[in-house]
Write a protein that holds these residues in place. Structure first.
Motif, mmCIF file in Angstrom:
data_model
loop_
_atom_site.group_PDB
_atom_site.id
_atom_site.type_symbol
_atom_site.label_atom_id
_atom_site.label_comp_id
_atom_site.label_asym_id
_atom_site.label_seq_id
_atom_site.Cartn_x
_atom_site.Cartn_y
_atom_site.Cartn_z
ATOM 1 N N GLY A 56 13.994 45.945 73.553
ATOM 2 C CA GLY A 56 14.787 45.311 74.748
ATOM 3 C C GLY A 56 15.521 43.780 74.535
ATOM 4 O O GLY A 56 14.908 43.248 73.512
ATOM 5 N N TRP A 57 16.125 43.328 75.415
ATOM 6 C CA TRP A 57 16.853 42.120 75.156
ATOM 7 C C TRP A 57 15.870 41.050 75.205
ATOM 8 O O TRP A 57 16.097 39.909 74.653
ATOM 9 C CB TRP A 57 17.898 41.811 76.333
ATOM 10 N N ARG A 58 14.825 40.981 75.856
ATOM 11 C CA ARG A 58 13.809 39.943 75.969
ATOM 12 C C ARG A 58 13.335 39.744 74.510
ATOM 13 O O ARG A 58 13.151 38.243 74.433
ATOM 14 C CB ARG A 58 12.559 40.349 76.666
ATOM 15 N N LEU A 59 13.339 40.567 73.688
ATOM 16 C CA LEU A 59 12.977 40.047 72.200
ATOM 17 C C LEU A 59 13.765 39.391 71.654
ATOM 18 O O LEU A 59 13.557 38.520 70.690
ATOM 19 C CB LEU A 59 12.646 41.357 71.358
ATOM 20 N N LEU A 60 15.070 39.477 71.816
ATOM 21 C CA LEU A 60 16.155 38.558 71.448
ATOM 22 C C LEU A 60 15.866 37.038 71.780
ATOM 23 O O LEU A 60 15.996 36.097 71.113
ATOM 24 C CB LEU A 60 17.503 38.922 71.897
ATOM 25 N N LYS A 61 15.486 37.126 73.097
ATOM 26 C CA LYS A 61 15.112 35.594 73.783
ATOM 27 C C LYS A 61 14.135 34.939 73.055
ATOM 28 O O LYS A 61 14.076 33.931 72.803
ATOM 29 C CB LYS A 61 14.792 35.753 75.369
#
Length: 245
Positions: free
Chosen positions: A65-70
């Motif tokens: 998921g994108w939260r990992l990128l954050k």
């Protein structure tokens, strides 16, 4: 182990299965791989997707998921050395046509936090996609262990006949690494793959990471020139970070 600890550990095991070789997993494949009931894995996937660490891709498939990128951006932003060291790594890869990497020591584990294969010539080398590297069988691992004054992690698997596993041999090599300021591995992780690594130092000489190159053993004839290039690159990074060694 507490229930909370076990829950977090299980979630980490699931997330670590997603990598460059396997970017998607189905529920059934994960349950089979983890040897756990489908219902248990389904609950873990639902929870991870609910907080944005995984995302449902349809047909029972899941991806990161994108939260990992954050979280990743926040981590790298908290490390002042990462950006200049990463730039140096990219320049090394372009200039040498070899796989360049940045590694850090985490306990007695060595983690490859960045690598670049830009313009690389020649066949693949061992560990191109690995995140955790065998500390005793790689140049970066031996360098970081030696500079930290650590013993060889146990157990020490013998990947090849050249893998260093004995305490006495390690003590001698560790002293040599500290004296020379670099580490070399030759066919120690896999036949035909060798490596060179030097430290990236910050203010006060603190060792922040290993900057290195992985190369076919046949190209070790150029080790002296490659080491000069590596040390110059690391010195430039160190200078920007306040190291005047």
């Amino acid at each position: 182990m507490t229930r909370t600890h076990a829950t977090v550990e299980a979630a980490v095991r699931v997330l670590e299965l997603f990598d460059a070789d396997r970017t998607e997993w189905t529920l059934s494949d994960l349950a089979r791989h983890l040897n756990q009931p489908t219902s248990t894995v389904h609950e873990q996937l639902q929870t991870l997707a609910g907080v944005g660490l995984l995302v449902r891709l349809g047909r029972g498939r899941y991806g990161l998921g994108w939260r990992l990128l954050k979280l990743s951006s926040a981590l790298y932003g908290s490390l002042p050395w990462y950006a200049p060291a990463h730039d140096a790594m990219e320049r090394l890869a372009r200039g040498t046509h070899l796989l360049a990497f940045l590694c850090v020591l985490h306990g007695d584990s060595v983690l490859c936090v960045a690598r670049s294969v830009q313009g690389r010539d020649g066949p693949p080398v061992a560990g191109e996609l690995d995140f955790e590297l065998p500390a005793h069988a790689t140049a970066s691992g031996k360098l970081l262990l030696a500079l930290a004054g650590q013993a060889l992690p146990q157990p020490t698997a013998a990947f090849t006949p050249q893998t260093l596993t004995g305490a006495a041999a390690w003590n001698a090599e560790s002293r040599s690494i500290r004296a020379q300021g670099h580490a070399l591995s030759r066919d120690e992780w896999a036949p035909g793959t060798s490596g060179l690594a030097v430290p990236v130092r910050g203010e006060g000489g603190a060792v922040l990471a290993a900057l290195g190159l992985s190369l076919p053993t046949a190209r070790l004839h150029a080790a002296e020139a490659l080491l000069r290039t590596l040390k110059n690159a690391a010195a430039e990074v160190g200078w920007t970070l306040g190291h005047r060694g």
